[in-house]
Design a protein around this motif. Structure first.
Motif, PDB file in Angstrom:
ATOM      1  N   ASP A   1       4.381   4.823 -13.726  1.00  0.00           N
ATOM      2  CA  ASP A   1       2.931   4.695 -13.541  1.00  0.00           C
ATOM      3  C   ASP A   1       2.377   3.473 -14.257  1.00  0.00           C
ATOM      4  O   ASP A   1       1.285   3.002 -13.930  1.00  0.00           O
ATOM      5  N   LEU A   2       3.130   2.946 -15.219  1.00  0.00           N
ATOM      6  CA  LEU A   2       2.646   1.748 -15.915  1.00  0.00           C
ATOM      7  C   LEU A   2       2.676   0.521 -15.005  1.00  0.00           C
ATOM      8  O   LEU A   2       2.098  -0.514 -15.304  1.00  0.00           O
ATOM      9  N   ALA A   3       3.367   0.624 -13.890  1.00  0.00           N
ATOM     10  CA  ALA A   3       3.458  -0.517 -12.963  1.00  0.00           C
ATOM     11  C   ALA A   3       2.219  -0.635 -12.078  1.00  0.00           C
ATOM     12  O   ALA A   3       2.022  -1.649 -11.402  1.00  0.00           O
ATOM     13  N   ALA A   4       1.380   0.395 -12.099  1.00  0.00           N
ATOM     14  CA  ALA A   4       0.257   0.437 -11.154  1.00  0.00           C
ATOM     15  C   ALA A   4      -0.650  -0.793 -11.237  1.00  0.00           C
ATOM     16  O   ALA A   4      -1.066  -1.344 -10.215  1.00  0.00           O
ATOM     17  N   THR A   5      -0.938  -1.243 -12.458  1.00  0.00           N
ATOM     18  CA  THR A   5      -1.847  -2.385 -12.627  1.00  0.00           C
ATOM     19  C   THR A   5      -1.276  -3.643 -11.985  1.00  0.00           C
ATOM     20  O   THR A   5      -1.995  -4.399 -11.323  1.00  0.00           O
ATOM     21  N   ASP A   6       0.028  -3.857 -12.179  1.00  0.00           N
ATOM     22  CA  ASP A   6       0.644  -5.044 -11.594  1.00  0.00           C
ATOM     23  C   ASP A   6       0.669  -4.961 -10.072  1.00  0.00           C
ATOM     24  O   ASP A   6       0.493  -5.969  -9.383  1.00  0.00           O
ATOM     25  N   LEU A   7       0.879  -3.762  -9.560  1.00  0.00           N
ATOM     26  CA  LEU A   7       0.873  -3.607  -8.096  1.00  0.00           C
ATOM     27  C   LEU A   7      -0.521  -3.936  -7.542  1.00  0.00           C
ATOM     28  O   LEU A   7      -0.659  -4.585  -6.507  1.00  0.00           O
ATOM     29  N   GLN A   8      -1.524  -3.522  -8.289  1.00  0.00           N
ATOM     30  CA  GLN A   8      -2.890  -3.801  -7.866  1.00  0.00           C
ATOM     31  C   GLN A   8      -3.180  -5.307  -7.885  1.00  0.00           C
ATOM     32  O   GLN A   8      -3.804  -5.839  -6.976  1.00  0.00           O
ATOM     33  N   ALA A   9      -2.671  -5.965  -8.926  1.00  0.00           N
ATOM     34  CA  ALA A   9      -2.870  -7.415  -9.037  1.00  0.00           C
ATOM     35  C   ALA A   9      -2.201  -8.123  -7.863  1.00  0.00           C
ATOM     36  O   ALA A   9      -2.751  -9.075  -7.290  1.00  0.00           O
TER      37      ALA A   9
ATOM     38  N   ALA B   1      13.178   5.881  -8.400  1.00  0.00           N
ATOM     39  CA  ALA B   1      14.324   5.612  -7.531  1.00  0.00           C
ATOM     40  C   ALA B   1      13.866   5.164  -6.149  1.00  0.00           C
ATOM     41  O   ALA B   1      14.500   4.344  -5.498  1.00  0.00           O
ATOM     42  N   LYS B   2      12.727   5.687  -5.729  1.00  0.00           N
ATOM     43  CA  LYS B   2      12.207   5.302  -4.405  1.00  0.00           C
ATOM     44  C   LYS B   2      11.551   3.929  -4.460  1.00  0.00           C
ATOM     45  O   LYS B   2      11.656   3.131  -3.535  1.00  0.00           O
ATOM     46  N   MET B   3      10.822   3.711  -5.555  1.00  0.00           N
ATOM     47  CA  MET B   3       9.983   2.517  -5.635  1.00  0.00           C
ATOM     48  C   MET B   3      10.798   1.238  -5.802  1.00  0.00           C
ATOM     49  O   MET B   3      10.504   0.216  -5.182  1.00  0.00           O
ATOM     50  N   ILE B   4      11.827   1.310  -6.652  1.00  0.00           N
ATOM     51  CA  ILE B   4      12.543   0.072  -6.998  1.00  0.00           C
ATOM     52  C   ILE B   4      13.127  -0.664  -5.786  1.00  0.00           C
ATOM     53  O   ILE B   4      12.856  -1.851  -5.597  1.00  0.00           O
ATOM     54  N   PRO B   5      13.898  -0.004  -4.929  1.00  0.00           N
ATOM     55  CA  PRO B   5      14.445  -0.763  -3.791  1.00  0.00           C
ATOM     56  C   PRO B   5      13.365  -1.303  -2.851  1.00  0.00           C
ATOM     57  O   PRO B   5      13.511  -2.380  -2.270  1.00  0.00           O
TER      58      PRO B   5
ATOM     59  N   PHE C   1       0.852  -1.207   0.000  1.00  0.00           N
ATOM     60  CA  PHE C   1       0.000   0.000   0.000  1.00  0.00           C
ATOM     61  C   PHE C   1       0.883   1.250   0.000  1.00  0.00           C
ATOM     62  O   PHE C   1       0.633   2.211  -0.714  1.00  0.00           O
ATOM     63  N   ALA C   2       1.931   1.209   0.816  1.00  0.00           N
ATOM     64  CA  ALA C   2       2.825   2.364   0.909  1.00  0.00           C
ATOM     65  C   ALA C   2       3.500   2.625  -0.436  1.00  0.00           C
ATOM     66  O   ALA C   2       3.623   3.773  -0.870  1.00  0.00           O
ATOM     67  N   ILE C   3       3.910   1.554  -1.100  1.00  0.00           N
ATOM     68  CA  ILE C   3       4.545   1.710  -2.420  1.00  0.00           C
ATOM     69  C   ILE C   3       3.528   2.297  -3.408  1.00  0.00           C
ATOM     70  O   ILE C   3       3.822   3.214  -4.168  1.00  0.00           O
ATOM     71  N   GLN C   4       2.307   1.760  -3.344  1.00  0.00           N
ATOM     72  CA  GLN C   4       1.250   2.247  -4.241  1.00  0.00           C
ATOM     73  C   GLN C   4       0.956   3.724  -3.989  1.00  0.00           C
ATOM     74  O   GLN C   4       0.744   4.500  -4.924  1.00  0.00           O
ATOM     75  N   ALA C   5       0.949   4.085  -2.700  1.00  0.00           N
ATOM     76  CA  ALA C   5       0.663   5.482  -2.350  1.00  0.00           C
ATOM     77  C   ALA C   5       1.758   6.402  -2.895  1.00  0.00           C
ATOM     78  O   ALA C   5       1.479   7.474  -3.440  1.00  0.00           O
TER      79      ALA C   5
END
Ligand SMILES: Nc1nc2c(ncn2[C@@H]2O[C@H](COP(=O)(O)OP(=O)(O)OP(=O)(O)O)[C@@H](O)[C@H]2O)c(=O)[nH]1
Ligand SMILES: [Mg+2]
Length: 455
Positions: A418-426, A201-205, A178-182
Motif C-alpha cells: 500500500d505504500l506504493a499507492a502515492t507513486d502510482l498516483q504520481a 505477487a499480482k502487482m509486481i509482474p 488504473f487496473a493495477i491501482q484498483a
C-alpha cells in the motif's frame, strides 16, 4: 480520473477572431471567427450575393459575396458558417476567404473586432477544441507539430499524433495503471480476502510489464533525431577539404574554399535531408595550434561543434602523408565518428593505420564519389519503429511516469504494497498530462502559447 470537458469550467463566452493565414501577400487570406456571436458578426460584415441578410445561413456551405463596412465595400470573397458542434472548436465557426494582403486582412479583422469579436490568443481556437473535448491535448499539439514539420519524418510523426496514435498509447498505459491501482485498493480495503503477499505477487509482474512497454515507447535517440535532425561535424586539420566536402554534399557553394590553410574561421552550417530526416552539416575551422587570435577562437568553436554533434566526420587528405595533427585527431576521435579520406583524384600518399570507425574515400571535387558516405549518413538517421512518443513535453512526462512506476515497484518489493499507492498516483498524473486528462491552466497556457495566432 478523466475530467469532463464541461467540468473544466474554462470555456470562455467570447467570440474570438484572427487572421489564420501567414503575414505577407497571398492569393487568398483567411479570417476566422469562433463563438456564439460568429453568425451575427458574419451576417453584418458579409453580404451574400443576391441574398438578403435576413435569409438563414446554411451550415457548411460556401457563399460568394462582399465584405462590407456599412455602405462601404472592402473586398470580394467567400464565406462559410460551420455551426457547432460540427466545427473545429465545436462552437459556431465562421471563415472568410478574402484576398491575402496584410492591409486588406487587418482591415477585415478590425471590422470583426468592431462588431464585438475579441482578438484570439495564440492557439486559442485549438485550445477551445480541446476544452470542448473534441480533441485531447496530444492531438492539439499535433496540429502545431504538423504546421512546424520540416521534413518527411516529422510530418509523419505529427500526423500519427493527430490521428490519436500517441493518445491511444498513453491511454492504454493509463488504463493498465488504473487496473493495477484498483487491485491495490482492493488488497488494502479487503485484507481478509486478499492477503498482502497475494496483492504484491499480482502487482509486481504487471508493473514490470507496464514499465517495459513505456520504456519501449521512449526512444531517446529517435526522438532527438526527429526534433533536431542528425548533427554532423566535419573536422580535420586545415586544408584537407572540409569546406569543399560540405559544399559537395550540400550541392551549393556554402563555405569559402581556398588553397590557403586556415580559410574557415567560424562554423558554417548547412542542411540536407536524407531518408526524410534532416541532416545538419557543420563545417569547422581546421584544427591546429596557431598564434592567430581569430583562428584560435575558430578552433575552440570547432571542438565545441564536435562535442555537440551526433557524429564527427574526420576528413583526411589522401594526397599527403599523415601529420602529427592528423594522428592527434585520430586518437581523440569520439565513439560516434567516421573518417573520410579526401582528394582521391590525386596520387595517394596517405597510410592510414587500422581505424575503429568506418572509413570512406572519395573526392570533394567529384560528387559521384560521395555516394557511400551519403548512404552511411542515411543509415545513421534511421528512426526506431518502436518509437511511440516523440514530442519533448510528452517524453518528459513519460520519463516521470516511468520514474514513479519504478519507485512504486521498488516499494512493492521491499515494503507493504500500500505504500506504493502515492507513486502510482504520481505516474497516473504524469500520463494524464500528455493527453490533458489531468491538466491545470498553467500547463495549458504553456502548451498553447507556442501556437500561432489563428490556429
Ligand atoms: N584535388 C583536390 N583538391 C581538393 C579536394 N578537396 C579540396 N581540395 C582543395 O584543397 C584546398 C583546401 O580546401 P578547403 O575545402 O578550403 O579545405 P578546408 O579543410 O576547409 O581548409 P580550412 O578551412 O583551412 O580548414 C582547396 O584548394 C581545394 O580546392 C579534392 O577532393 N581534390
Ligand atoms: Mg574550410
Amino acid at each position: 480520473m478523466r475530467t469532463d470537458p464541461a467540468d473544466r469550467g474554462l470555456i470562455s463566452p467570447d467570440t474570438i477572431a484572427a487572421i489564420a493565414t501567414p503575414p505577407g501577400q497571398g492569393g487568398i487570406g483567411i479570417l476566422r471567427l469562433s463563438g456564439s456571436a460568429a453568425e451575427a458578426i458574419l451576417t453584418t460584415v458579409f453580404q451574400r450575393a443576391g441574398m438578403s441578410a435576413a435569409e438563414a445561413w446554411e451550415s457548411h456551405r460556401m457563399y460568394y459575396g462582399w465584405l462590407r463596412a456599412g455602405e462601404e465595400t472592402l473586398d470580394e470573397g467567400m464565406a462559410v458558417l460551420m455551426r457547432g458542434p460540427r466545427s473545429y472548436t465545436r462552437e459556431d465557426v465562421a471563415e472568410l476567404q478574402l484576398h491575402g494582403g496584410d492591409w486588406n486582412l487587418q482591415r477585415a479583422l478590425t471590422l470583426c473586432l468592431e462588431q464585438g469579436a475579441r482578438l484570439a490568443d495564440p492557439g486559442e481556437f485549438t485550445r477551445r477544441a480541446f476544452l470542448a473535448g473534441r480533441i485531447d491535448l496530444a492531438r492539439a499539439e499535433a496540429v502545431m507539430a504538423l504546421i512546424a514539420a520540416r521534413g518527411e519524418q516529422q510530418h509523419r510523426a505529427a500526423v500519427r499524433q493527430l490521428r490519436g496514435g500517441v493518445t491511444a498509447f498513453v491511454r492504454q498505459a493509463a488504463d493498465d495503471l488504473f487496473a493495477i491501482q484498483a487491485g491495490l485498493a482492493a488488497a488494502i480495503d479487503y485484507p481478509e480476502e486478499i492477503s498482502e503477499a497475494e496483492g504484491t505477487a499480482k502487482m509486481i509482474p504487471r508493473l514490470e510489464k507496464l514499465i517495459a512497454r513505456l520504456r519501449d515507447g521512449i526512444q531517446e535517440r529517435s526522438s532527438r533525431l526527429l526534433e533536431e535532425g542528425l548533427r554532423v561535424a566535419l573536422a580535420g586539420r586545415p586544408n584537407v577539404g572540409k569546406s569543399s566536402l560540405l559544399n559537395a554534399l550540400l550541392g551549393e557553394e556554402k563555405a569559402i574554399v581556398t588553397p590557403i590553410p586556415g580559410t574557415t574561421r567560424d562554423l558554417v552550417t548547412g542542411e540536407m535531408s536524407l531518408g526524410g530526416v534532416r541532416v545538419q552539416l557543420t563545417d569547422t575551422a581546421g584544427l591546429r595550434n596557431t598564434e592567430d587570435v581569430v583562428e584560435r577562437l575558430g578552433v575552440a568553436r570547432s571542438r565545441q561543434a564536435m562535442a555537440e554533434a551526433d557524429l564527427t566526420l574526420l576528413v583526411l587528405d589522401g594526397s599527403g602523408p599523415m601529420t602529427p595533427e592528423d594522428r592527434e585527431l585520430l586518437d581523440q576521435l569520439p565513439e560516434e565518428a567516421a573518417i573520410f579520406v579526401n582528394k582521391q583524384d590525386l596520387p595517394q600518399r596517405l597510410v592510414l593505420p587500422g581505424a575503429r570507425v568506418p572509413v570512406f574515400q572519395g573526392s570533394a571535387k567529384r560528387p559521384e564519389t560521395l555516394d557511400a558516405l551519403k548512404t552511411f549518413l542515411r543509415s545513421r538517421t534511421a528512426l526506431s519503429d518502436r518509437m511511440a512518443v516523440t514530442q519533448p513535453r510528452h517524453l518528459d512526462a513519460l520519463r516521470r511516469a516511468v520514474g514513479s512506476l519504478e519507485a512504486a515497484l521498488e516499494t512493492a518489493r521491499t515494503m507493504p504494497p500500500d505504500l506504493a499507492a502515492t507513486d502510482l498516483q504520481a505516474a497516473q498524473a504524469a500520463l494524464g498530462e500528455i493527453t490533458g486528462d489531468q491538466v491545470d491552466e498553467k500547463l495549458l497556457d504553456a502548451v498553447f502559447s507556442q501556437f500561432c495566432v489563428g490556429k
